[in-house]
Design an enzyme around this catalytic site. Sequence first.
Site, mmCIF file in Angstrom:
data_model
loop_
_atom_site.group_PDB
_atom_site.id
_atom_site.type_symbol
_atom_site.label_atom_id
_atom_site.label_comp_id
_atom_site.label_asym_id
_atom_site.label_seq_id
_atom_site.Cartn_x
_atom_site.Cartn_y
_atom_site.Cartn_z
ATOM 1 N N TYR A 1 -33.630 42.540 -64.543
ATOM 2 C CA TYR A 1 -32.576 41.918 -63.751
ATOM 3 C C TYR A 1 -31.764 42.829 -62.913
ATOM 4 C CZ TYR A 1 -29.883 37.873 -62.029
ATOM 5 O OH TYR A 1 -29.415 36.982 -61.321
ATOM 6 N N GLU B 1 -24.596 32.048 -61.959
ATOM 7 C CA GLU B 1 -24.975 31.354 -60.849
ATOM 8 C C GLU B 1 -26.162 30.609 -61.153
ATOM 9 O OE1 GLU B 1 -24.516 30.225 -56.383
ATOM 10 O OE2 GLU B 1 -23.263 31.485 -57.903
ATOM 11 N N HIS C 1 -26.635 40.842 -70.158
ATOM 12 C CA HIS C 1 -27.946 41.305 -70.481
ATOM 13 C C HIS C 1 -28.088 43.013 -69.960
ATOM 14 C CE1 HIS C 1 -27.369 38.916 -66.794
ATOM 15 N NE2 HIS C 1 -27.280 39.888 -66.229
ATOM 16 N N ASP D 1 -27.765 34.640 -65.074
ATOM 17 C CA ASP D 1 -26.272 34.729 -64.727
ATOM 18 C C ASP D 1 -25.614 33.612 -64.545
ATOM 19 O OD1 ASP D 1 -27.225 34.009 -62.509
ATOM 20 O OD2 ASP D 1 -27.077 35.913 -61.390
ATOM 21 N N ASP E 1 -32.200 32.329 -62.850
ATOM 22 C CA ASP E 1 -31.610 33.764 -63.307
ATOM 23 C C ASP E 1 -30.605 33.794 -64.550
ATOM 24 O OD1 ASP E 1 -32.974 34.628 -61.369
ATOM 25 O OD2 ASP E 1 -31.942 34.840 -60.058
ATOM 26 N N GLU F 1 -36.590 30.130 -59.950
ATOM 27 C CA GLU F 1 -35.746 30.203 -58.834
ATOM 28 C C GLU F 1 -36.777 30.539 -57.444
ATOM 29 O OE1 GLU F 1 -31.754 31.796 -58.191
ATOM 30 O OE2 GLU F 1 -31.587 31.689 -60.299
ATOM 31 N N ARG G 1 -28.952 42.006 -61.185
ATOM 32 C CA ARG G 1 -27.615 41.535 -61.341
ATOM 33 C C ARG G 1 -26.592 41.635 -62.660
ATOM 34 N NH1 ARG G 1 -29.975 37.668 -57.807
ATOM 35 N NH2 ARG G 1 -29.246 38.128 -55.445
#
Length: 791
Positions: A358, A135, A404, A133, A131, A58, A360
């Site tokens: 990570y 999103e 995670h 997640d 990422d 990203e 989030r």
Amino acid sequence: MIRTDTCARKGSDNLPATAEKIEETEKEPITVKKTAKKPAKKTTKKRAAAKKTLVVVESPAKAKTIEKYLGRKYMVRASMGHLRDLPKSQFGIDVDNDFAPKYINIRGKGDLIKALKKDAKNASKVYLASDPDREGEAIAWHLAYILGIDPTTDCRIVFNEITKPAIQAAVKEPRPINMDRVDAQQARRMLDRIVGYKLSPLLWRKIRKGLSAGRVQSVTVKLICDREKEIQAFNSEEYWTVGMKLRKGRSAMFAADLAAVDGKKLAIHEEDGKNFVLHDEKAVKAIASELEKAKLSVSAVKKSQRRRRPSAPFTTSSMQQDAARKLGYTSRKTMMLAQQLYEGVELGKSGRQGLITYMRTDSTRISELAQGEAKEYLVETLGADYVPEKPNIYAAGKKAQDAHEAIRPTSIRNTPDAVEPYLTKEQAKLYRLVWQRFAASQMTPAIYDTMSVTIAAGDRCQLKSSGSRLKFAGFTAVYAGADQAKKEKDVLLPDLEEGDELNTASVEPQQHFTEPPPRYNDASLVKTLEEKEIGRPSTYAPIIETIQARGYVQRVDKHFQPTELGFLVLDMLEEYFKKIVDVKFTANLENELDEIADGKVEKNDLLREFYNPFEQTLEKADEAIGHVELPVEVSDVRCEKCGRLMVVKQGRFGKFLACPGFPECRNTKPLLKDTGVKCPKCGGAIVERKTRRGRTFYGCKNYPDCDYTTWDTPLQDKCPECGSFMLKHHYKNGRTLTYCSNDDCKTREGSPINEELAKLRERLAKKSAKDAAAKAEKEAKAKEKAEGKTK
């Protein structure tokens, strides 16, 4: 389920090769001249360069770090977030066709898309590494569509940390794109689009342009408004407490508090006659007089040990809360810094490394590898007593996705002191917090020796005193705890036994008033959103930013306060769209989104169930609601262009003064809030001002004729020593310090504010010198350029 977007590869790349059609035409015979043969040159065939594997992430910062770990056989490119989205200029959802979304390439990303397509065409394989997640899963799905990749193939790789082992392991375990998680993200995006694009125009028509209503932001505004209503309706009550200073023989004095009178517990409120409340000074004086004469003796002593266990490692929410409490960071700032630490930082000779996992996540899980490394490090540095035999395991929240790990350092051996030279001050503070919290979570509990003493004071009264002493530091050796800015101090009591007689040194009554619930700050608002299951931890920062940008909420002294506009919009939503601002309804929607991600609920079923009643309510509300006029606040400032009294307006960056004669007169001015304090230089009023970045400072109203400024809040209170006005200094952790504005005042001798102000002056001097040097360099270059042109 019907897919409205297909990600299968399209175009001629998948078609079999076809023979070229040769157009036959009549041609004249061609005479070929014979020429002498030249000796053939020796040729060497160049080996075709081996195709590389393309990895798409990203962000560019992440791409640099990962490319170093993967080596020459890989090329790593950044998508810069989403490349496709719903169009901004239209609704973008075909409700009648199973809620088919209309996705378009985001404007301004054309060159990037072209470059990614070219790299994908020349690559042997393409891995989508957005990422880990929902999103990120959706970004990978959009990338697959753009690059012509079948999402059911092994094209998706994920990693929780940007370290060499994690990256190399990820490329060995590719998987298909998880369409359930993509659907959950699409459902969230479309729900937000339905509310935003259907409800916002109603607010534009009925109140004013530029307003918006969001599915989650509206509930957040409601929480803040409801708290403000509680504060406004609160009636303060007077109550008293009585403290005493006691000693046993010649021992050091210790404190005790009045706990009960006539067998009734001392309390703030009466409760069916069970409690004893001191409401007025007369009653307190009578009790104090009785205590001064009373014979005191120890009636009970309880000695025990208290074990205080470490907190779990950080989740997104707990990190935002702790950073707000201890560092004074907003949620947005915390997430921005955490992103930088996750994507990678240059660490001198060691090169670029991701420092944390990570950021989030709602999981408290830690990998066995990280637990093992932590144990080894802690035993080496602190000793085996500080590490439990079995690693500490923490229960995840009831709604945790557990996709995670918790937020932790990628290596515990990257200590805060070791990496601090390579980080900015703000990055270093947040990294230290993450490192300490993780290290503490893998350590043994702190152990305290505690003593609780009950003291009989005459026939009627009972006192309580308690003390504690740290016996074994345990995890507090590295981390004070989520709810404490500093480590606990020992509170020591003398050796007391049952029957010991005590002497009274002093009786100290104290007057108090009950206080309303405090306004939300970043930490408490995030905690409440999490407890009520509103939104996801990764959305808290943008939600808070949005409601401020729309003018529904303002930040005052690090606390959120609703504006008049916020109350007005909320009242309308509560009357006609109860579900939109209903906390339970919003939480249930989040649960259903989780069920879509788990494959238990179909995306379109959820959208249909929400949309149909919402559309009906929207039509009724449009007919029922008339135009709402916002009350106009008139100031005492006259417009120098037309003479009218200017009015207060709410803009994107706060309140300002505008001429009511608009559009004939377009005069505007900054709204200067008078502090009621006179300038020590010229006697003018000190007013509140804003920097270009929105930071509050205070300066003389007569600027530029008078240059007096201060970052600290001027108070109307006078110094008891010299009579100068007082200033209040705000530390980043929320602590405040009140001090005299007169530098020569005796009260300033030895005050910690002197050191703080000296640091500030030093920073300003360095900045001024740096700015002056940059200006001089710019002028020198301009002069050199001008001289070159003349020659």
